[in-house]
Scaffold this motif. Structure first.
Motif, PDB file in Angstrom:
ATOM      1  N   MET A 184     -24.172  55.252  71.326  1.00  0.00           N
ATOM      2  CA  MET A 184     -23.663  54.342  72.354  1.00  0.00           C
ATOM      3  C   MET A 184     -23.224  53.019  71.733  1.00  0.00           C
ATOM      4  O   MET A 184     -23.879  52.486  70.837  1.00  0.00           O
ATOM      5  CB  MET A 184     -24.732  54.072  73.415  1.00  0.00           C
ATOM      6  N   THR A 185     -22.110  52.526  72.237  1.00  0.00           N
ATOM      7  CA  THR A 185     -21.604  51.215  71.850  1.00  0.00           C
ATOM      8  C   THR A 185     -21.470  50.370  73.113  1.00  0.00           C
ATOM      9  O   THR A 185     -21.072  50.872  74.155  1.00  0.00           O
ATOM     10  CB  THR A 185     -20.232  51.343  71.162  1.00  0.00           C
ATOM     11  N   VAL A 236     -20.359  55.730  75.597  1.00  0.00           N
ATOM     12  CA  VAL A 236     -20.772  56.798  74.697  1.00  0.00           C
ATOM     13  C   VAL A 236     -19.547  57.209  73.891  1.00  0.00           C
ATOM     14  O   VAL A 236     -18.678  57.939  74.372  1.00  0.00           O
ATOM     15  CB  VAL A 236     -21.355  58.000  75.467  1.00  0.00           C
ATOM     16  N   VAL A 237     -19.456  56.698  72.668  1.00  0.00           N
ATOM     17  CA  VAL A 237     -18.274  56.888  71.823  1.00  0.00           C
ATOM     18  C   VAL A 237     -18.714  57.086  70.380  1.00  0.00           C
ATOM     19  O   VAL A 237     -19.869  56.840  70.021  1.00  0.00           O
ATOM     20  CB  VAL A 237     -17.310  55.686  71.911  1.00  0.00           C
ATOM     21  N   ALA A 238     -17.782  57.514  69.537  1.00  0.00           N
ATOM     22  CA  ALA A 238     -18.058  57.637  68.107  1.00  0.00           C
ATOM     23  C   ALA A 238     -18.347  56.262  67.514  1.00  0.00           C
ATOM     24  O   ALA A 238     -17.890  55.232  68.027  1.00  0.00           O
ATOM     25  CB  ALA A 238     -16.859  58.269  67.401  1.00  0.00           C
ATOM     26  N   GLU A 239     -19.091  56.247  66.420  1.00  0.00           N
ATOM     27  CA  GLU A 239     -19.489  54.973  65.822  1.00  0.00           C
ATOM     28  C   GLU A 239     -18.288  54.162  65.355  1.00  0.00           C
ATOM     29  O   GLU A 239     -18.318  52.938  65.361  1.00  0.00           O
ATOM     30  CB  GLU A 239     -20.441  55.230  64.650  1.00  0.00           C
ATOM     31  N   ASP A 240     -17.205  54.851  64.953  1.00  0.00           N
ATOM     32  CA  ASP A 240     -16.013  54.138  64.488  1.00  0.00           C
ATOM     33  C   ASP A 240     -14.963  53.970  65.586  1.00  0.00           C
ATOM     34  O   ASP A 240     -13.788  53.740  65.296  1.00  0.00           O
ATOM     35  CB  ASP A 240     -15.399  54.843  63.277  1.00  0.00           C
ATOM     36  N   VAL A 244     -11.057  55.542  65.749  1.00  0.00           N
ATOM     37  CA  VAL A 244     -10.962  56.992  65.748  1.00  0.00           C
ATOM     38  C   VAL A 244      -9.999  57.513  66.808  1.00  0.00           C
ATOM     39  O   VAL A 244      -9.460  58.611  66.696  1.00  0.00           O
ATOM     40  CB  VAL A 244     -12.375  57.617  65.931  1.00  0.00           C
ATOM     41  N   GLN A 245      -9.752  56.696  67.842  1.00  0.00           N
ATOM     42  CA  GLN A 245      -8.808  57.083  68.897  1.00  0.00           C
ATOM     43  C   GLN A 245      -7.433  56.466  68.697  1.00  0.00           C
ATOM     44  O   GLN A 245      -6.566  56.588  69.556  1.00  0.00           O
ATOM     45  CB  GLN A 245      -9.371  56.721  70.270  1.00  0.00           C
ATOM     46  N   TRP A 284     -20.203  46.289  69.961  1.00  0.00           N
ATOM     47  CA  TRP A 284     -21.593  46.212  69.542  1.00  0.00           C
ATOM     48  C   TRP A 284     -22.187  47.616  69.471  1.00  0.00           C
ATOM     49  O   TRP A 284     -22.801  48.082  70.429  1.00  0.00           O
ATOM     50  CB  TRP A 284     -22.370  45.349  70.536  1.00  0.00           C
ATOM     51  N   PRO A 285     -21.985  48.336  68.351  1.00  0.00           N
ATOM     52  CA  PRO A 285     -22.608  49.655  68.201  1.00  0.00           C
ATOM     53  C   PRO A 285     -24.138  49.503  68.211  1.00  0.00           C
ATOM     54  O   PRO A 285     -24.685  48.627  67.517  1.00  0.00           O
ATOM     55  CB  PRO A 285     -22.108  50.153  66.841  1.00  0.00           C
TER      56      PRO A 285
END
Length: 380
Positions: A184-185, A236-240, A244-245, A284-285
């Motif tokens: 989560m970020t 809820v996303v990838a850390e990068d 990444v999108q 803010w990851p």
């Protein structure tokens, strides 16, 4: 290793990181005659936004403030009425998990920027070395530690304390374990200035904060000093993300589209009210250390705050734990002049590890309940 008295009378303490834990530790040690230098990667005190406000609690943050002789200034800068809290659902109705009211344990709120300026202002001139990004911290043959910087000359110290957060360089000298990304970020944004007072959201918010929660998602809204209203979206996303999108964080339109898509099943009217931002976002990851994490004490090396026990802000205790770490370490060094510094650090680490095991476990339980997060620390 030197005794605590020898460290105070002729040794050097280097603190990496000028956040709340690092500056509080520097303040507490300087008032007792220790030679302290703080190394901070930021180019200046205003190089980046410090975020919203946080509460300092009686048994932790306020204890440190009192010991540091800063309680009067803290009272002047903090806001007791900001403790008011509401929990609503995705339609803006009272949430079954909480009612309007005040957190029993919460203390007065103080803006992060105000807290930082207060702590910085309490230090001796030239205590902070700005623009010092650490590359590594390495042991010397004489028992001291050498701090190597990206663009500055190295320095040596008898005691190096890592207060450099989730990405700590000091931590690497104590343990190979790193914080785990939770999946989560949080995205932080500011409500448009013309809506800070007199808007529907402003009236709903009052002087405190509101958490909108539903479908394992939240939008946290917080009034800070000077009427500023901050929003925090849970994503809820990838850390990068968002790279990444294929878009950047400063692409406000793309970020707002992503937020709208993530909260598509929320009330459209509510979501419209909660996306009236000024177009600037901060990412803010959220990371967490394993609750049962332990490490062996090494002479001349220590860490406090997020460096040692990073956790998501689900319980609102992070800065309080960090300030308590600094208070206990400073108290140990001052109260035991004949003891070896290593033994004092070891005792402080044992207390900190036991305390934060419970706090991180509680934090993860909130994450499971509110966000549906499940983190398996057994997997790499």
């Amino acid at each position: 290793m030197k005794s605590c008295e020898e460290l105070r009378d002729g040794g050097k303490v280097a603190i990496v990181g000028a956040g709340p834990a690092g500056t509080m530790l520097a303040r507490l040690l300087q008032t007792q005659g220790f030679s302290v230098k703080v190394f901070e990667r930021d180019a200046s005190p205003t190089a980046r936004s410090q975020g919203g406000s946080l509460d300092l609690r009686k048994n932790a943050g306020q204890r440190a403030m009192k010991q540091a002789g800063l309680m009067e200034e803290f009272r002047r800068l903090s806001r007791s009425d900001a403790k008011a809290f509401k929990m609503l659902d995705s339609r803006g109705k009272p949430h079954p998990a909480g009612e309007a009211g005040t957190h029993e344990e919460a203390g007065p709120e103080i803006d992060r920027g105000d807290l930082r300026q207060m702590l910085l202002g309490s230090l001796a001139p030239d205590t902070i070395a700005w623009g010092h990004a650490v590359n590594d911290v390495l042991p010397e043959a004489d028992g001291r530690w050498r701090i190597e910087f990206k663009d500055q000359a190295p320095v040596t110290a008898d005691l190096v304390v890592g207060a450099d957060g989730v990405g700590s360089r000091v931590r690497r000298g104590l343990t190979p374990v790193r914080p785990r990304y939770t999946g989560m970020t949080m995205l932080a944004g500011v409500i448009r200035k013309e809506l800070w007072r007199g808007s529907e959201l402003s009236d709903l918010l009052g002087e405190g904060s509101v958490m909108f929660a539903d479908h394992h998602q939240t939008i946290f809204v917080q009034r800070c000093s000077r009427d500023l209203i901050l929003l925090y979206y849970s994503m809820v996303v990838a850390e990068d993300w968002p790279a990444v999108q294929g878009f950047a964080l400063d692409d406000s339109k793309a970020v707002l589209n992503a937020i709208t898509a993530a909260y598509h099943d929320w009330s459209p009217e509510l979501l419209t009210m909660l996306t009236q931002v000024d177009g600037n976002f901060h990412r803010w990851p959220l990371s967490v250390m394993p609750p049962d994490h332990r490490w062996e004490t090494r002479p001349g090396l220590a860490m406090v705050g997020d460096s040692s026990h990073a956790m998501p802000p689900f319980t609102g205790k992070g800065v309080n734990l960090a300030l308590l770490d600094s208070l206990e370490l400073a108290d140990g060094l001052v109260a035991n002049p004949a003891a070896e510094v290593t033994e004092v650090v070891k005792k402080c680490e044992a207390r900190m590890q036991e305390r934060t095991r419970n706090e991180i476990s509680e934090c993860l339980e909130v994450g499971r309940h509110i966000y549906g997060l499940e983190i398996d620390f057994s997997k790499p």
